[in-house]
Motif scaffolding. Structure first.
Motif, PDB file in Angstrom:
ATOM      1  N   VAL A 162       0.858  -1.187   0.000  1.00 25.27           N
ATOM      2  CA  VAL A 162       0.000   0.000   0.000  1.00 25.27           C
ATOM      3  C   VAL A 162       0.894   1.236   0.000  1.00 25.27           C
ATOM      4  N   ILE A 163       0.609   2.152  -0.894  1.00 19.90           N
ATOM      5  CA  ILE A 163       1.268   3.463  -0.865  1.00 19.90           C
ATOM      6  C   ILE A 163       0.184   4.479  -0.536  1.00 19.90           C
ATOM      7  N   ALA A 164       0.232   4.999   0.689  1.00 14.92           N
ATOM      8  CA  ALA A 164      -0.775   5.939   1.170  1.00 14.92           C
ATOM      9  C   ALA A 164      -0.194   7.348   1.195  1.00 14.92           C
ATOM     10  N   GLU A 165      -1.026   8.333   0.883  1.00 17.88           N
ATOM     11  CA  GLU A 165      -0.530   9.703   0.735  1.00 17.88           C
ATOM     12  C   GLU A 165       0.173  10.208   1.987  1.00 17.88           C
ATOM     13  N   GLU A 171       3.617  -7.813  -5.988  1.00 17.23           N
ATOM     14  CA  GLU A 171       3.104  -7.719  -7.359  1.00 17.23           C
ATOM     15  C   GLU A 171       1.940  -6.747  -7.438  1.00 17.23           C
ATOM     16  N   TRP A 172       1.134  -6.720  -6.352  1.00 15.66           N
ATOM     17  CA  TRP A 172      -0.057  -5.880  -6.311  1.00 15.66           C
ATOM     18  C   TRP A 172       0.164  -4.735  -5.328  1.00 15.66           C
ATOM     19  N   THR A 173      -0.137  -3.507  -5.773  1.00 20.42           N
ATOM     20  CA  THR A 173       0.054  -2.320  -4.935  1.00 20.42           C
ATOM     21  C   THR A 173      -1.190  -1.440  -4.992  1.00 20.42           C
ATOM     22  N   TRP A 174      -1.646  -1.020  -3.822  1.00 21.73           N
ATOM     23  CA  TRP A 174      -2.772  -0.096  -3.712  1.00 21.73           C
ATOM     24  C   TRP A 174      -2.245   1.320  -3.515  1.00 21.73           C
ATOM     25  N   LEU A 175      -2.840   2.276  -4.207  1.00 18.03           N
ATOM     26  CA  LEU A 175      -2.551   3.689  -3.994  1.00 18.03           C
ATOM     27  C   LEU A 175      -3.745   4.312  -3.295  1.00 18.03           C
ATOM     28  N   VAL A 176      -3.486   5.002  -2.192  1.00 18.81           N
ATOM     29  CA  VAL A 176      -4.558   5.506  -1.331  1.00 18.81           C
ATOM     30  C   VAL A 176      -4.493   7.027  -1.232  1.00 18.81           C
ATOM     31  N   ASP A 177      -5.530   7.685  -1.704  1.00 17.72           N
ATOM     32  CA  ASP A 177      -5.692   9.128  -1.489  1.00 17.72           C
ATOM     33  C   ASP A 177      -6.899   9.309  -0.578  1.00 17.72           C
ATOM     34  N   PRO A 178      -6.666   9.484   0.726  1.00 14.91           N
ATOM     35  CA  PRO A 178      -7.766   9.458   1.694  1.00 14.91           C
ATOM     36  C   PRO A 178      -8.659  10.681   1.659  1.00 14.91           C
ATOM     37  N   LEU A 179      -8.130  11.799   1.120  1.00 13.19           N
ATOM     38  CA  LEU A 179      -8.922  13.031   1.048  1.00 13.19           C
ATOM     39  C   LEU A 179      -8.313  13.919  -0.036  1.00 13.19           C
ATOM     40  N   ASP A 180      -8.855  13.818  -1.221  1.00 10.59           N
ATOM     41  CA  ASP A 180      -8.375  14.625  -2.340  1.00 10.59           C
ATOM     42  C   ASP A 180      -9.190  15.914  -2.353  1.00 10.59           C
ATOM     43  N   GLY A 201      -9.964   8.502  -3.170  1.00 11.60           N
ATOM     44  CA  GLY A 201      -9.565   7.679  -4.302  1.00 11.60           C
ATOM     45  C   GLY A 201      -8.733   6.473  -3.916  1.00 11.60           C
ATOM     46  N   LEU A 202      -9.000   5.354  -4.586  1.00 14.88           N
ATOM     47  CA  LEU A 202      -8.199   4.143  -4.438  1.00 14.88           C
ATOM     48  C   LEU A 202      -7.869   3.599  -5.823  1.00 14.88           C
ATOM     49  N   ALA A 203      -6.643   3.129  -5.987  1.00 12.79           N
ATOM     50  CA  ALA A 203      -6.263   2.449  -7.223  1.00 12.79           C
ATOM     51  C   ALA A 203      -5.502   1.189  -6.856  1.00 12.79           C
ATOM     52  N   LEU A 204      -5.718   0.141  -7.611  1.00 15.90           N
ATOM     53  CA  LEU A 204      -4.962  -1.100  -7.462  1.00 15.90           C
ATOM     54  C   LEU A 204      -4.137  -1.301  -8.722  1.00 15.90           C
ATOM     55  N   GLU A 233       0.471  14.574  -9.283  1.00 14.24           N
ATOM     56  CA  GLU A 233       0.865  13.724  -8.163  1.00 14.24           C
ATOM     57  C   GLU A 233       0.621  12.251  -8.498  1.00 14.24           C
ATOM     58  N   ALA A 234       1.529  11.389  -8.055  1.00 10.49           N
ATOM     59  CA  ALA A 234       1.453   9.965  -8.396  1.00 10.49           C
ATOM     60  C   ALA A 234       0.313   9.247  -7.690  1.00 10.49           C
ATOM     61  N   VAL A 235      -0.026   9.636  -6.469  1.00 14.12           N
ATOM     62  CA  VAL A 235      -1.020   8.888  -5.690  1.00 14.12           C
ATOM     63  C   VAL A 235      -2.427   9.073  -6.234  1.00 14.12           C
ATOM     64  N   ASP A 236      -2.778  10.292  -6.640  1.00 17.69           N
ATOM     65  CA  ASP A 236      -4.166  10.516  -7.058  1.00 17.69           C
ATOM     66  C   ASP A 236      -4.387  10.414  -8.567  1.00 17.69           C
ATOM     67  N   LEU A 237      -3.340  10.184  -9.338  1.00 19.17           N
ATOM     68  CA  LEU A 237      -3.504  10.127 -10.793  1.00 19.17           C
ATOM     69  C   LEU A 237      -4.135   8.824 -11.298  1.00 19.17           C
ATOM     70  N   PRO A 238      -3.657   7.629 -10.887  1.00 25.45           N
ATOM     71  CA  PRO A 238      -4.110   6.385 -11.530  1.00 25.45           C
ATOM     72  C   PRO A 238      -5.601   6.089 -11.416  1.00 25.45           C
ATOM     73  N   ALA A 239      -6.198   6.317 -10.238  1.00 30.03           N
ATOM     74  CA  ALA A 239      -7.616   5.971 -10.068  1.00 30.03           C
ATOM     75  C   ALA A 239      -8.491   6.767 -11.015  1.00 30.03           C
ATOM     76  N   GLY A 240      -8.303   8.078 -11.048  1.00 27.33           N
ATOM     77  CA  GLY A 240      -9.128   8.922 -11.905  1.00 27.33           C
ATOM     78  C   GLY A 240      -8.848   8.697 -13.371  1.00 27.33           C
ATOM     79  N   ALA A 241      -7.567   8.549 -13.721  1.00 24.12           N
ATOM     80  CA  ALA A 241      -7.208   8.352 -15.119  1.00 24.12           C
ATOM     81  C   ALA A 241      -7.791   7.053 -15.668  1.00 24.12           C
ATOM     82  N   LEU A 242      -7.779   5.997 -14.875  1.00 25.02           N
ATOM     83  CA  LEU A 242      -8.332   4.728 -15.339  1.00 25.02           C
ATOM     84  C   LEU A 242      -9.840   4.829 -15.545  1.00 25.02           C
ATOM     85  N   ILE A 243     -10.536   5.482 -14.621  1.00 17.90           N
ATOM     86  CA  ILE A 243     -11.981   5.667 -14.780  1.00 17.90           C
ATOM     87  C   ILE A 243     -12.269   6.437 -16.060  1.00 17.90           C
ATOM     88  N   ALA A 244     -11.507   7.497 -16.306  1.00 13.71           N
ATOM     89  CA  ALA A 244     -11.715   8.287 -17.521  1.00 13.71           C
ATOM     90  C   ALA A 244     -11.413   7.469 -18.773  1.00 13.71           C
TER      91      ALA A 244
END
Length: 271
Positions: free
Chosen positions: A65-68, A79-88, A103-106, A211-222
């Motif tokens: 887990v990589i948390a902000e 192999e699997w990593t979670w990115l955690v943005d607890p309050l964007d 936001g959360l991304a796996l 920022e690396a933590v909040d980019l993947p979740a939103g970008a993947l949804i888009a």
């Protein structure tokens, strides 16, 4: 790895954290300085992160887990990593502006495969699995249409915390975009901007050293909603979470709109 199970866990986790944030915003919270650039962190960031991290590592103790706020937790080199943005949108919360999300991304081997964004204020959640589309919490599939832009595009802008106010590239780019767009939003909550783009509320999004933590979740949804993302020069965008800050600059829009945005960005970069 059952990604549908992971999505359900992530959705349940962000919704639980969202209720915590709603209660905390109404009850009062502490605001503390973060770094030397004027950024802040609140007690709510830390409380939300605790809920999210505990739920993830309880279900997946073998994951990283990589948390902000807390950095790297769990199994290193997993192999699997979670990115955690607890309050964007922390700065918004600190001044009483109700524009913030969670936001959360796996990621598997550095590549995002699951993204979840939750808005505690509206109690809406959006999620995406790579190759399976993006959906709202009501099950509606996200697919923004292309639309005419007679007065220019409606854009969102985001930049990384380390970008200085006198950055010449930023000054040139923003001046061009503000002059030639209908509106340019700076929400201080990039995950919210990504969701707005995926829903079709705005026409495009431009990011500079995001920022690396909040980019993947939103970008993947888009992306799963049909949005295309390119680097500022129009080349392929490096979506790996190991990309450098320089590689986290992008232009995102509906494929039919993207050439217009790339032309705008190109003119800003050449000033």
């Amino acid at each position: 790895m059952d990604l549908e199970r992971a999505r359900k866990l992530a959705v349940d986790a962000v919704q639980a954290a969202g209720l915590l944030l709603l209660d905390g915003v109404s009850d009062g919270f502490g605001v503390h300085a973060k770094g030397s650039a004027g950024d802040v962190v609140t007690d709510l960031d830390l409380a939300s992160e605790k809920v999210l991290v505990e739920r993830i590592l309880t279900a997946y103790p073998e994951h990283a887990v990589i948390a902000e706020e807390s950095g790297l937790l769990g199994a290193a080199q997993a192999e699997w990593t979670w990115l955690v943005d607890p309050l964007d949108g922390t700065n918004n919360v600190a001044i009483g502006l109700p524009a913030y999300v969670i936001g959360l991304a796996l990621c598997r081997s550095g590549r995002p495969v699951l993204g979840v964004v939750h808005d505690p204020v509206t109690r809406q959640t959006w999620s995406a699995l790579r190759g399976r589309g993006a959906i709202s919490s009501s099950g509606v599939r996200l697919a923004p249409p292309s639309r005419a832009m007679p007065h220019g595009p409606l854009l969102a802008w985001t930049q990384g915390y380390a970008v200085t106010r006198d950055d010449a590239t930023v000054l040139s780019l923003k001046a061009t975009l503000e002059l030639r767009s209908r509106r340019m939003l700076q929400l201080w909550a990039p995950l919210l901007s990504w969701v707005m783009l995926a829903r079709g509320d705005i026409d495009g999004m431009v990011g500079y050293r995001a920022e690396a933590v909040d980019l993947p979740a939103g970008a993947l949804i888009a992306q799963e909603a049909g949005i295309e993302i390119r680097a500022l020069d129009g080349s392929p965008f490096d979506e790996s979470v190991t990309a450098t800050a320089e590689d986290r600059s992008f232009v995102a829009a509906h494929p039919a709109t993207l050439p217009v945005l790339l032309e705008l960005v190109g003119s800003g970069l050449s000033r």
